[in-house]
Design a protein around this motif. Structure first.
Motif, short mmCIF file in Angstrom:
data_model
loop_
_atom_site.label_atom_id
_atom_site.label_comp_id
_atom_site.label_asym_id
_atom_site.label_seq_id
_atom_site.Cartn_x
_atom_site.Cartn_y
_atom_site.Cartn_z
N TYR A 1 9.32 18.07 0.56
CA TYR A 1 8.56 18.43 1.77
C TYR A 1 9.55 18.96 2.79
CZ TYR A 1 5.53 17.97 5.85
OH TYR A 1 4.79 18.23 6.99
N ALA A 2 9.49 20.28 3.04
CA ALA A 2 10.44 20.91 3.96
C ALA A 2 9.70 21.95 4.82
CB ALA A 2 11.57 21.56 3.18
N PRO A 3 8.95 21.50 5.83
CA PRO A 3 8.19 22.44 6.66
C PRO A 3 9.05 23.23 7.64
CG PRO A 3 7.93 20.22 7.50
CD PRO A 3 8.73 20.10 6.23
N GLU A 4 10.26 22.76 7.93
CA GLU A 4 11.15 23.43 8.88
C GLU A 4 12.34 24.04 8.13
OE1 GLU A 4 10.44 23.92 11.90
OE2 GLU A 4 8.90 22.44 12.34
N ALA B 1 2.46 12.74 1.78
CA ALA B 1 2.60 11.93 0.56
C ALA B 1 1.26 11.31 0.17
CB ALA B 1 3.65 10.83 0.78
N ARG B 2 0.48 10.85 1.17
CA ARG B 2 -0.83 10.27 0.87
C ARG B 2 -1.78 11.34 0.30
NH1 ARG B 2 -0.22 7.37 6.08
NH2 ARG B 2 0.45 5.23 5.58
N ARG B 3 -1.72 12.55 0.89
CA ARG B 3 -2.61 13.62 0.43
C ARG B 3 -2.27 14.03 -1.01
NH1 ARG B 3 -2.09 15.71 5.70
NH2 ARG B 3 -0.36 17.05 5.04
N GLN B 4 -0.97 14.12 -1.30
CA GLN B 4 -0.54 14.57 -2.63
C GLN B 4 -0.34 13.41 -3.62
OE1 GLN B 4 -0.41 17.74 -3.35
NE2 GLN B 4 -0.84 18.38 -1.25
N GLN B 5 -0.65 12.19 -3.16
CA GLN B 5 -0.60 10.99 -4.00
C GLN B 5 0.81 10.71 -4.56
OE1 GLN B 5 -3.79 10.55 -6.78
NE2 GLN B 5 -5.24 10.52 -5.11
N THR C 1 0.86 -1.19 0.00
CA THR C 1 0.00 0.00 0.00
C THR C 1 0.89 1.24 0.00
OG1 THR C 1 -1.62 -1.21 1.32
CG2 THR C 1 -1.87 1.20 1.20
N PRO C 2 0.83 2.05 -1.05
CA PRO C 2 1.68 3.26 -1.10
C PRO C 2 1.39 4.19 0.07
CG PRO C 2 0.68 2.78 -3.24
CD PRO C 2 -0.01 1.90 -2.24
N ARG D 1 11.68 8.65 -10.68
CA ARG D 1 10.73 9.38 -11.55
C ARG D 1 10.80 8.84 -12.97
NH1 ARG D 1 11.18 13.46 -14.98
NH2 ARG D 1 13.33 13.94 -14.40
N GLU D 2 12.02 8.52 -13.44
CA GLU D 2 12.17 7.97 -14.78
C GLU D 2 11.59 6.56 -14.89
OE1 GLU D 2 16.29 8.23 -15.81
OE2 GLU D 2 16.06 10.28 -16.60
N GLN D 3 11.47 5.88 -13.74
CA GLN D 3 10.86 4.55 -13.72
C GLN D 3 9.33 4.63 -13.70
OE1 GLN D 3 12.96 1.76 -13.71
NE2 GLN D 3 14.65 3.21 -13.81
N GLY D 4 8.79 5.85 -13.66
CA GLY D 4 7.34 6.01 -13.66
C GLY D 4 6.73 6.29 -12.30
N HIS D 5 7.55 6.49 -11.27
CA HIS D 5 7.04 6.75 -9.92
C HIS D 5 6.90 8.26 -9.69
CE1 HIS D 5 7.46 2.55 -8.70
NE2 HIS D 5 8.63 2.54 -9.30
N VAL D 6 6.21 8.60 -8.58
CA VAL D 6 6.03 10.01 -8.20
C VAL D 6 6.60 10.16 -6.79
CG1 VAL D 6 4.40 11.92 -8.00
CG2 VAL D 6 3.89 9.99 -9.53
N PRO D 7 7.94 10.35 -6.68
CA PRO D 7 8.57 10.41 -5.35
C PRO D 7 8.41 11.77 -4.68
CG PRO D 7 10.24 10.54 -7.06
CD PRO D 7 8.92 10.39 -7.76
N LEU D 8 8.58 11.77 -3.35
CA LEU D 8 8.57 12.99 -2.53
C LEU D 8 9.84 12.99 -1.70
CD1 LEU D 8 7.07 15.51 -1.31
CD2 LEU D 8 6.18 13.93 0.44
#
Length: 515
Positions: free
Chosen positions: A159-162, A181-185, A98-99, A125-132
């Motif tokens: 993702y850099a909130p700090e 990551a779940r929110r932004q898929q 489960t992603p 990303r080149e493999q077709g994934h959407v990394p964060l």
């Protein structure tokens, strides 16, 4: 990195090739040289002992004593053992059912974790994934800013909130990144953690706390391949303090001796999963033990070369160019420039040639190759008008002077390029004609069709020399080469100065020693 080891092993095996049989003394001498080569390459002593013992045991067995070529069999044994010590099979990433899949990076400061995070993100990303990418290194000055730059270059979200620089809770950031990551898929999360200049308990505790908070699917230990024996000590400390699933080697393009690559996997029992070989984001790929062993033994790495070509060359464009070459159409300077630019995208020419078998023996020549020469050639061609690129024959003395001034080179450099291009163009046209090469368009198949078509009402030349050659070509069996060979596909005409004398009968020709 493995140049010294490669050179030593190559010299060891070259001395074996002259021997038809290997005695016990030959095997002992060979394994002794292998031991010295590995120790000089900074391989850990326990690894060297295990490796040499295994090679010696197999070399004394039936597979060498009964082999037709014992030297080649010893090379095969060393290759097999190198593959085994490097990890055997290529280890792939494990993805979560489960992603998102969570990947945590750990290692000392200066090992290149942040840069590697960007490289891994781009590769995925080149493999077709959407990394964060997640900035959880909040201690090192400007670590957050560096990761943001890497994310921008890799075209991946960060993702850099700090702000970092000692501000913020890295454990909370890592935990929150999963929900983000779940929110932004995003299907993969890559967490960049803090390192230290040396191993300390505070760093280990922080890394362990992040691991417990996010429960990563993969923990990758990033190690600088240039630190030698210290790589093994560091890996053992991280194994005990945090634990990891795989190793990533950085700076494999350095001039260190490379013992870390051969030691870490054997000592920790964890596979090497990725390797970074340069500063650019694209200088990164999965680690293949068999290909690395092949490079060390100077047997080349053709598979990687093919993969790089497939990534770089556009299939439609390549097919169009191949069709143009084989159909016999004019090969212009524009086409030449286009092909050169595509090859340059694959990386430095020296690296590409280095993947060919046996190139280790030409290392000095490879090191002398300067990619700036290609840039100069491109500048010369771009300084030409479209008409000059299409038909270089119109380039006279004044045009050459203008092109040389526009490209910043000498007139002789322009002349050399034009001359070499004409030679290449002639070769292309000959290849388009088939030159008697099976399977080439316009080649042997085309000539056979033309012969079948011309059987009805076949003309006989009035020239007795041509008639004699034509008669021999008809009478020769189908499986034997026709008289004239390659020249037969050039229209049946011999070049000036090579004509046969009148009345010459080839059947009466006697070689020295013949009766």
């Amino acid at each position: 990195m493995f140049e010294t080891l490669s050179d030593r092993l190559t010299s060891v095996f070259s001395s074996l090739r002259s021997k038809g049989r290997l005695s016990e003394a030959d095997i002992d001498a060979t394994t002794r040289e292998i031991r010295i080569a590995l120790l000089e390459a900074d391989v850990a002593l326990p690894v060297v002992k295990a490796f040499v013992a295994q090679v010696k045991e197999r070399a004394r067995g039936a597979e060498v004593s009964q082999a037709l070529n014992p030297a080649q069999q010893v090379v095969k044994i060393v290759n097999d053992e190198l593959i085994e010590i490097l990890g055997g099979e290529t280890r792939r990433l494990r993805y979560a059912k489960t992603p998102p899949t969570v990947i945590m990076l750990a290692g000392l400061q200066g090992a290149g974790k942040t840069t590697l995070a960007g490289k891994l993100a781009r590769w995925l990303r080149e493999q077709g994934h959407v990394p964060l990418l997640v900035a959880a290194d909040l201690q090192r000055p400007n670590a957050v800013g560096q990761l943001q730059v890497m994310g921008e270059r890799a075209q991946v979200a960060v993702y850099a909130p700090e702000p970092g620089n000692g501000v913020g809770d890295p454990i909370a950031v890592a935990r929150q990144s999963i929900d983000e990551a779940r929110r932004q898929q995003h299907d993969i999360v890559i967490i960049d953690t803090a390192g230290r200049l040396g191993i300390d308990q505070e760093m280990m505790k922080q890394a362990a706390d992040i691991r417990d908070a996010v429960r990563p699917d993969e923990v990758l230990f990033v190690v600088d391949a240039m630190i030698g024996q210290d790589a093994v000590t560091t890996a053992q400390a991280f194994m005990e303090g945090v634990g990891f699933d795989g190793v990533v080697l950085t700076k494999l393009d350095g001039d260190a001796r490379g013992g870390a690559a051969l030691s870490v996997r054997h000592i920790t029992g964890r596979p090497i999963m990725f390797a970074s070989t340069g500063e650019k984001l694209e200088d990164f790929d999965a680690f293949h033990p068999d290909r690395m062993a092949s490079r060390i033994l100077d047997m080349g790495d053709i598979l990687t070369l093919i993969e790089q070509a497939q990534k770089t060359f556009d299939e439609e464009q390549a097919a169009k160019m191949a069709g143009k070459l084989t159909s016999g159409e004019n090969f212009t300077l524009d086409d030449f420039l286009e092909q050169m630019m595509m090859v340059q995208k694959m990386g430095p020419i020296k690296n590409l040639l280095g993947m060919m078998p046996g190139m280790g023996q030409m290392r000095d020549q490879l090191n002398a190759i300067d990619d700036r020469d290609l840039d100069r050639i491109a500048a010369i061609i771009r300084s030409m008008t479209p008409g000059e690129r299409q038909d270089p024959k119109i380039i006279n003395g004044s045009r050459r002077a203008r092109i040389a001034a526009g490209s910043g080179v000498t007139v002789s450099a322009v002349s050399n390029l034009v001359t070499r291009f004409f030679e290449a163009q002639k070769m292309m046209k000959r290849m388009a004609g088939g030159m008697g090469i099976p399977g080439m368009p316009g080649g042997r198949g085309k000539a056979q069709k033309a012969q079948k078509k011309g059987k009805k009402g076949r003309r006989v030349s009035g020239d007795p020399r041509k008639a004699a050659l034509g008669k021999q070509a008809q009478e020769a069996p189908a499986d034997e080469p026709k008289p004239g060979g390659v020249l037969g596909n050039l229209g049946g005409k011999l070049p000036p100065g090579m004509e046969l004398p009148p009345g010459f009968d080839p059947s009466k020709l006697r070689l020295p020693g013949q009766k």
